[in-house]
Scaffold this motif. Structure first.
Motif, short mmCIF file in Angstrom:
data_model
loop_
_atom_site.label_atom_id
_atom_site.label_comp_id
_atom_site.label_asym_id
_atom_site.label_seq_id
_atom_site.Cartn_x
_atom_site.Cartn_y
_atom_site.Cartn_z
N TYR A 168 0.83 -1.20 0.00
CA TYR A 168 0.00 0.00 0.00
C TYR A 168 0.88 1.26 0.00
O TYR A 168 0.57 2.26 -0.67
CB TYR A 168 -0.91 0.02 1.22
CG TYR A 168 -2.16 -0.85 1.10
CD1 TYR A 168 -2.87 -0.93 -0.10
CD2 TYR A 168 -2.62 -1.57 2.19
CE1 TYR A 168 -4.01 -1.71 -0.20
CE2 TYR A 168 -3.76 -2.35 2.09
CZ TYR A 168 -4.45 -2.42 0.90
OH TYR A 168 -5.59 -3.20 0.81
N GLN A 169 1.97 1.24 0.76
CA GLN A 169 2.84 2.41 0.81
C GLN A 169 3.56 2.64 -0.51
O GLN A 169 3.74 3.78 -0.96
CB GLN A 169 3.84 2.25 1.96
CG GLN A 169 3.18 2.32 3.32
CD GLN A 169 4.17 2.50 4.45
OE1 GLN A 169 5.18 3.18 4.30
NE2 GLN A 169 3.89 1.90 5.59
N ILE A 170 3.99 1.57 -1.16
CA ILE A 170 4.62 1.70 -2.47
C ILE A 170 3.63 2.33 -3.45
O ILE A 170 3.97 3.25 -4.21
CB ILE A 170 5.10 0.34 -2.99
CG1 ILE A 170 6.18 -0.24 -2.08
CG2 ILE A 170 5.63 0.46 -4.42
CD1 ILE A 170 6.51 -1.70 -2.35
N ALA A 171 2.41 1.82 -3.44
CA ALA A 171 1.38 2.35 -4.33
C ALA A 171 1.11 3.82 -4.03
O ALA A 171 0.99 4.64 -4.95
CB ALA A 171 0.09 1.54 -4.19
N SER A 172 1.03 4.17 -2.75
CA SER A 172 0.77 5.55 -2.37
C SER A 172 1.86 6.48 -2.89
O SER A 172 1.57 7.54 -3.46
CB SER A 172 0.68 5.67 -0.84
OG SER A 172 0.53 7.01 -0.43
N SER A 173 3.11 6.08 -2.73
CA SER A 173 4.22 6.92 -3.17
C SER A 173 4.23 7.09 -4.69
O SER A 173 4.43 8.19 -5.21
CB SER A 173 5.55 6.31 -2.71
OG SER A 173 5.62 6.30 -1.30
N ALA A 174 4.01 5.99 -5.41
CA ALA A 174 4.03 6.05 -6.88
C ALA A 174 2.88 6.90 -7.41
O ALA A 174 3.05 7.70 -8.32
CB ALA A 174 3.97 4.64 -7.45
N LEU A 175 1.70 6.73 -6.82
CA LEU A 175 0.53 7.49 -7.28
C LEU A 175 0.69 8.99 -7.02
O LEU A 175 0.29 9.82 -7.84
CB LEU A 175 -0.73 6.97 -6.57
CG LEU A 175 -1.19 5.57 -7.03
CD1 LEU A 175 -2.17 4.99 -6.02
CD2 LEU A 175 -1.82 5.64 -8.41
N ARG A 176 1.30 9.32 -5.89
CA ARG A 176 1.53 10.75 -5.59
C ARG A 176 2.47 11.38 -6.61
O ARG A 176 2.30 12.53 -7.00
CB ARG A 176 2.09 10.89 -4.17
CG ARG A 176 2.39 12.32 -3.75
CD ARG A 176 2.78 12.39 -2.29
NE ARG A 176 3.81 11.43 -1.96
CZ ARG A 176 5.11 11.63 -2.18
NH1 ARG A 176 5.53 12.75 -2.73
NH2 ARG A 176 5.99 10.71 -1.83
N LYS A 177 3.45 10.62 -7.05
CA LYS A 177 4.42 11.14 -8.01
C LYS A 177 3.74 11.62 -9.30
O LYS A 177 4.17 12.60 -9.91
CB LYS A 177 5.45 10.07 -8.37
CG LYS A 177 6.45 9.73 -7.27
CD LYS A 177 7.54 10.78 -7.16
CE LYS A 177 8.63 10.35 -6.19
NZ LYS A 177 9.71 11.36 -6.07
#
Length: 411
Positions: A168-177
C-alpha cells in the motif's frame, strides 16, 4: 481504446492477462465459442451482470470495459499510463479481507515469494522506474491482499499484514508522483490500518508519513504538518531503545520530521521548519550515516536535500542553491536515483527563483539523464520546465527544447 467495441476491449484485456479464450471461457463458465463471438462482436453483451463478471475475471475496473471515464495517455517507456492507474484503482477497491470472513481464499502466493516481490517493488520505486512499477502494482496488490486474507488467522498473519502494508505504501508513493493524490491518500490510509494489525510501530509511522505526503499534495497542509509531528513525537527514540532497532527508529522518526518541515515551509512557517530540520539533523548524526532502513534513505545527506527543498518552498532560492553547492558529493552520489533526481528538480526550481534559467535547465537535464520518470512523469516537473521556457530569452538550447517536445510542454 475508448472507441473500440466492448468485445474488442474484452479481447484486449484477456490478452493483457495472458489468458487463452478457453481458459477465459472456463473461468466464466461459458464456452469458447461464446467468448469468440463476444470478442468478434457477433454476440452482444447486453447484461450488466455478465459485464461485471467479465471485469472480475479480467481483474479490471468495469468502466474500462464500458469505455467510460478512461483516457489513455500515449504510451512511453517511463511514465504511468492512465489505464495502469485505473488498474491500480480497481485493485485498491477490492475488499478481500472482508470476503475471507465468508469463504476460504482459494489461492494466495507463498510469503517467501511475496517478500521477494515487495523488495523488488521498493527498489523499482527507488530507481524511479515508475512505468515498470505501475505494470506490476495491480497484481502485487491483489497478491498481497490475497495473502493477507489467507493468513488472517494463522501464525503468519502479522507477516502477511506487514507485506500488504508495504505494498500500500509503495502504491501511495508512486501514485503521488504522477498526481493521483486522492488515490495516494487512500492507499496510505489503508496502510495505517494494516500496519497496526502487523504490530509494527515503525511501519505504521511510515504509513503516517505517506498520509502526510498525500495530504500535503492535496493542499491539506496543516493536517499534514500535524500528522507528521504528532507521530514523530510518539516515535522519538529514548536512551533505552534497543540498539538493533534504534537505527530503524531514528530513520522513521527523522523522515517524519523532514516531511513535517516540508509542510511547515508550505505555509511559510520558517521557525517550525528550522526546528524540525534541527531535530532531523540530530537524528541523522546519532544514526551515524546514510542508510536505507525501512526504505527511507535517511541520513545526513537526505537532511541536506530537505534543507534545499524547504528553502525552495519558502521562496528562498538563493539559500537552496548555496546549500546545494555544499552537499557532500560522495554521499549524494551514493543515494538511489529517485532521491537524487527529485533533488535536481527541487534545485531547478531554486535556480528559477533567482533567475538563473541556464542552471535550472541543466538541473532538469541532469535529473532526466539520471531518472527520466522523475522528470517526465511528474506534473511538478512539467510546471518547472514550462516556467524555464517562459523565462528563456530567444530560442531555448537544443537539449531543453528536445526535452520539452518529448514531454509535450510548451511555453
Amino acid at each position: 481504446m475508448d472507441e473500440l467495441p466492448i468485445g474488442r476491449r474484452v479481447a484486449y484485456w484477456r490478452g493483457r492477462r495472458k489468458m487463452s479464450q478457453q481458459v477465459f471461457a472456463d473461468r466464466l463458465g461459458k464456452s469458447k465459442s461464446w467468448v469468440d463471438k463476444v470478442e468478434r462482436g457477433v454476440r452482444r453483451l447486453d447484461k450488466f451482470s455478465v459485464v461485471y463478471e467479465i471485469a472480475d475475471v479480467l481483474q479490471v475496473d468495469v468502466q474500462l470495459l464500458l469505455g467510460k471515464d478512461v483516457e489513455r495517455r500515449p504510451e512511453t517507456q517511463n511514465c504511468i499510463d492512465q489505464v495502469e492507474v485505473e488498474e491500480i484503482r480497481a485493485a485498491l477497491e477490492r475488499y478481500d479481507q472482508m470476503s475471507a470472513f465468508f469463504q476460504a481464499v482459494p489461492h494466495s502466493p507463498p510469503l517467501t515469494e511475496m517478500r521477494k516481490a515487495v523488495s523488488h517493488a521498493w527498489l523499482t520505486y527507488q530507481h524511479a522506474k515508475y512505468g515498470v512499477l505501475a505494470r506490476m502494482l495491480p497484481k502485487l496488490l491483489r497478491d498481497a491482499q490475497a495473502a493477507d486474507s489467507a493468513y488472517a488467522t494463522g501464525t503468519e498473519a502479522k507477516d502477511a499484514a506487514h507485506l500488504l502494508g508495504q505494498v500500500y505504501q509503495i502504491a501511495s508513493s508512486a501514485l503521488r508522483k504522477v498526481g493521483e493524490h486522492e488515490l495516494s491518500w487512500l492507499a496510505a490510509d489503508r496502510s495505517i490500518a494494516v500496519s497496526q494489525r502487523a504490530g509494527d510501530q515503525l511501519l505504521a509511522g511510515l504509513a503516517s508519513y505517506r498520509v502526510g505526503s498525500a495530504l500535503l499534495a492535496l493542499g491539506r497542509v496543516r493536517p499534514a504538518l500535524e500528522v507528521n509531528v504528532n507521530i514523530a513525537n510518539r516515535l522519538a527514540p529514548s536512551p533505552v531503545t534497543e540498539h538493533e532497532i534504534k537505527g530503524q527508529r531514528l530513520s522513521v522518526y527523522g523522515m517524519l520530521l523532514l516531511n513535517g518541515a516540508m509542510a511547515a515551509a508550505r505555509i511559510g512557517d520558517s521557525a517550525t521548519v528550522r526546528d524540525l530540520l534541527c531535530g532531523a539533523e540530530q537524528a541523522s548524526l546519532e544514526l551515524g550515516g546514510d542508510f536505507n532502513h525501512y526504505w527511507t534513505s535517511f541520513g545526513p545527506t537526505n537532511v541536506q536535500l530537505h534543507r534545499c527543498a524547504t528553502a525552495v518552498e519558502l521562496g528562498d532560492g538563493r539559500t537552496a542553491v548555496e546549500t546545494h553547492e555544499k552537499i557532500d558529493v560522495i554521499g549524494f552520489n551514493a543515494m538511489l536515483p529517485e532521491r537524487r533526481a527529485h533533488h535536481f528538480l527541487d534545485i531547478a526550481r531554486g535556480y528559477t527563483q533567482i533567475g538563473n534559467v541556464e542552471k535550472a535547465s541543466e538541473m532538469l537535464l541532469e535529473g532526466d539523464r539520471l531518472a527520466p520518470s522523475e522528470i517526465r512523469c511528474r506534473p511538478l516537473a512539467h510546471e518547472v520546465l514550462s516556467d524555464v521556457l517562459r523565462r528563456t530569452r530567444g530560442t531555448p538550447p537544443a537539449p531543453i527544447a528536445e526535452l520539452a517536445e518529448q514531454m509535450g510542454v510548451g511555453v
